[in-house]
Design a protein around this motif. Structure first.
Motif, mmCIF file in Angstrom:
data_model
loop_
_atom_site.group_PDB
_atom_site.id
_atom_site.type_symbol
_atom_site.label_atom_id
_atom_site.label_comp_id
_atom_site.label_asym_id
_atom_site.label_seq_id
_atom_site.Cartn_x
_atom_site.Cartn_y
_atom_site.Cartn_z
ATOM 1 N N TYR A 191 0.831 -1.204 0.000
ATOM 2 C CA TYR A 191 0.000 0.000 0.000
ATOM 3 C C TYR A 191 0.872 1.263 0.000
ATOM 4 O O TYR A 191 0.554 2.244 -0.661
ATOM 5 C CB TYR A 191 -0.918 0.024 1.230
ATOM 6 N N GLY A 239 -4.461 -10.686 2.031
ATOM 7 C CA GLY A 239 -5.049 -9.380 1.698
ATOM 8 C C GLY A 239 -3.980 -8.331 1.485
ATOM 9 O O GLY A 239 -4.107 -7.469 0.623
ATOM 10 N N TYR A 242 -2.494 -9.056 -1.989
ATOM 11 C CA TYR A 242 -3.474 -8.673 -3.010
ATOM 12 C C TYR A 242 -3.636 -7.142 -3.031
ATOM 13 O O TYR A 242 -3.704 -6.519 -4.099
ATOM 14 C CB TYR A 242 -4.832 -9.336 -2.717
ATOM 15 N N GLY A 243 -3.695 -6.556 -1.831
ATOM 16 C CA GLY A 243 -3.865 -5.108 -1.737
ATOM 17 C C GLY A 243 -2.709 -4.371 -2.391
ATOM 18 O O GLY A 243 -2.914 -3.311 -2.996
ATOM 19 N N ILE A 245 -1.036 -5.351 -5.005
ATOM 20 C CA ILE A 245 -1.273 -5.391 -6.458
ATOM 21 C C ILE A 245 -2.427 -4.450 -6.821
ATOM 22 O O ILE A 245 -2.315 -3.613 -7.722
ATOM 23 C CB ILE A 245 -1.625 -6.836 -6.910
ATOM 24 N N ASP A 246 -3.527 -4.586 -6.076
ATOM 25 C CA ASP A 246 -4.738 -3.833 -6.426
ATOM 26 C C ASP A 246 -4.539 -2.334 -6.225
ATOM 27 O O ASP A 246 -5.052 -1.530 -7.001
ATOM 28 C CB ASP A 246 -5.927 -4.332 -5.590
ATOM 29 N N GLN A 249 -2.859 -0.991 -9.198
ATOM 30 C CA GLN A 249 -3.831 -0.885 -10.303
ATOM 31 C C GLN A 249 -4.753 0.308 -10.088
ATOM 32 O O GLN A 249 -5.055 1.033 -11.033
ATOM 33 C CB GLN A 249 -4.686 -2.167 -10.377
ATOM 34 N N ARG A 250 -5.216 0.484 -8.844
ATOM 35 C CA ARG A 250 -6.099 1.623 -8.542
ATOM 36 C C ARG A 250 -5.389 2.947 -8.810
ATOM 37 O O ARG A 250 -5.968 3.865 -9.372
ATOM 38 C CB ARG A 250 -6.529 1.581 -7.061
#
Lengths: 285, 283
Positions: A191, A239, A242-243, A245-246, A249-250
């Motif tokens: 993050y 999480g 995954y967070g 990566i996401d 992307q966000r």
């Protein structure tokens, strides 16, 4: 007797008003934001209208209402019917609506094609500028930065801010999702990579708490609680990865949204429904 | 009964609108049912039903029966007023004064619905549609449906040797799309999605009622987990953990507020915002 006559007059007047304005119900539904119901009413008017050009206009209005209801596929189907009913009669409004629908459906190639087509069909500089901006935004979303610059070339209007938005976008790099994922192995670091510091702190605290709980319960030989905490920690830890990566992307998506929004500018196109089935497209700020 | 139920489950689905377009083509141009037929073809069941009922009130002659048929089939597809729709279709099928093609269509739709409900009369309705219709697509589909029905029920199969033989000889003529539509589908929840469903079912039954609705996002966290597990199986777990971590940030950002029917404000955060980049999701 007098009351009866007055009553009949009122009914007659209402009947005349209805006959004079058959689109009243559709327009009222549009005003109440009951978009799908308004679209169905416009379709009813289209099927009942013997004049092909008017039928095409009603169908276009139905397409517009479906688009407002985020029913892009139905909107495109109505545009097909516009072209079936009266080919070429509403080519610019159809091109505009198809382009916007394609943008919503994330079909950047189709959106580019329809915006370019709108630019060719437009008869006013303001519309040509709008189409050029739309085409540039669609190309940028398709990751074609050079194409976006090219779309703005020779277009009328003040396109300085749009060029600047493309330069800003091209001047910075996207975050790499795989890097975010790898950094996410250390809870919260994924993050941090994308600048989401509050999320990073929460992820770090949660993972630390559960890992500490696992260690304590293992030390005390409380294997039942240990199993529960391990399962929960697996959730938080996965999480975090995954967070990572996401969030990358966000981040990239937000950057792209901001650039595309700046390119398109503040102008919005809307149909003026004051004299349906005749309508004109007007710009709003 | 269980054999019949198993047979009933194999009664095929029907691609929306396929028959009705064919059936309605011979309706007069400018028919009051045109809009209803279009809406049905688009899968807008509720709107199609409303339009059919409206057309039924305005229509006369055979158009009334078409409108009734369309209204009842739309209701069946919607899943509401099922019993009423079934009795409407049964009445149409049994009415000798009704146009034969409409009766066949009603029999076919009633047969499917009755079969799905575990009824015993599905084969006779499908047989009626199969033997009486002159509409080729309906002939194929009613035959294919009946074929699966008889295949699953040996007793019925022995009772109707002529029909069975006829189906055997016809089956080579059924186009691939009819087979695709009629082949029993095995749609269900994937094994990977099952744990997620259990967790959500437990939460909703045992925990949710005690603590009340606490999620400020839309869809709610349990619904989000359900959708994520359905779409991605076990990957729904990290998606959910990521959402728990993000929730306070999304709420404080106050982007995309949605006013709920009870007046409460929630913030949109759909699964599609977080899996658009996965394979096959984005363009």
């Amino acid at each position: 007797m007098k009351t009866t006559i007055l009553g009949l007059c009122a009914v007659w007047t209402a009947g005349c008003a209805w006959a004079a304005d058959p689109a009243r119900l559709a327009l009222d539904l549009d005003a109440e934001r009951q978009r799908e119901a308004a679209a169905i009413e416009f379709r009813r008017l289209a099927l009942a209208d013997g004049n092909a050009e008017n039928a095409a206009r009603w169908f276009w209005l139905a397409a517009y209402e479906y688009a407002q209801a985020q029913q892009w596929e139905l909107s495109n189907q109505m545009l097909d019917r516009v072209e079936d009913a009266a080919p070429l009669s509403l080519s610019a409004p159809v091109a505009w609506r198809r382009a916007e629908n394609a943008m919503q459906e994330k079909d950047w190639t189709a959106a580019t094609f329809h915006f370019d087509s709108l630019r060719l069909k437009a008869d006013a500089d303001e519309m040509r500028e709008f189409a050029a901006r739309g085409s540039a935004a669609a190309r940028l979303r398709g990751k074609d930065v050079a194409g976006a610059r090219q779309a703005l070339e020779d277009a009328p209007g003040d396109l300085g801010p749009a060029h600047a938005a493309i330069d800003r976008y091209a001047g910075r790099r996207d975050k790499k999702p795989w890097v975010g994922g790898v950094l996410g192995i250390v809870p919260g670091l994924g993050y941090v990579y994308s600048g989401e510091y509050a999320n990073a702190a929460r992820s770090l605290i949660l993972n630390s708490l559960f890992i500490w709980g696992m260690a304590e319960t293992a030390e005390d030989d409380e294997w039942g609680v240990f199993a529960v905490l391990t399962f929960a920690e697996f959730t938080w830890y996965s999480g975090s990865i995954y967070g990572g990566i996401d969030s990358a992307q966000r981040h990239n998506q937000r950057r792209l949204d901001a650039a595309a929004g700046d390119i398109r500018g503040e102008k919005k196109l809307r149909p003026d429904l004051a004299q349906v089935p005749l309508f004109t497209l007007k710009f709003e700020f | 009964m269980s054999v019949l139920r198993a047979a009933a489950q194999k009664i095929p689905g029907l691609a929306p609108g396929i028959f009705f377009f064919a059936l309605m083509l011979d309706a007069a141009a400018g028919s009051a049912l045109d809009l209803a037929v279009d809406l049905f073809g688009e899968g807008q069941w509720a709107a199609a039903r409303t339009e059919s009922l409206r057309a039924r009130a305005e229509a006369s002659g055979p158009e009334v029966d078409r409108a009734r048929l369309l209204a009842d089939v739309s209701a069946l597809r919607m899943g509401s007023g099922r019993e009423e729709a079934k009795s409407g279709l049964l009445a149409l099928w049994r009415s000798e004064s009704t146009d034969l093609e409409i009766r066949c269509m009603a029999a076919y739709e009633w047969g499917r619905a009755d079969g799905a409900d575990g009824g015993t009369n599905a084969p006779s309705a499908l047989e009626f549609a199969y033997l009486q219709t002159r509409d080729t697509p309906l002939f194929w589909r009613a035959g294919c449906s009946l074929y699966f029905c008889l295949k699953a029920d040996r007793k019925l199969h022995r009772e109707k040797p002529v029909v069975w033989q006829s189906l055997q000889s016809c089956r080579d003529a059924w186009p691939p799309e009819v087979w695709r539509e009629c082949t029993p589908s095995k749609k269900g929840v994937s094994m990977a999605a099952l744990p997620g469903q259990w967790v959500v079912a437990f939460y909703r039954a045992q925990i949710g009622p005690a603590i009340g609705s606490r999620c400020d996002l839309l869809p709610s966290c349990s619904e989000y987990f359900l959708q994520a597990s359905r779409a991605h199986g076990l990957l729904g777990v990290p998606l959910m953990a990521d959402r728990f971590v993000r929730e306070p940030s999304v709420v404080s950002a106050r982007e995309r507020p949605v006013t709920m029917p009870d007046g409460r404000i929630r913030y949109a955060d759909p699964v599609s915002d977080h899996d658009f980049w996965m394979k096959g999701k984005g363009k």
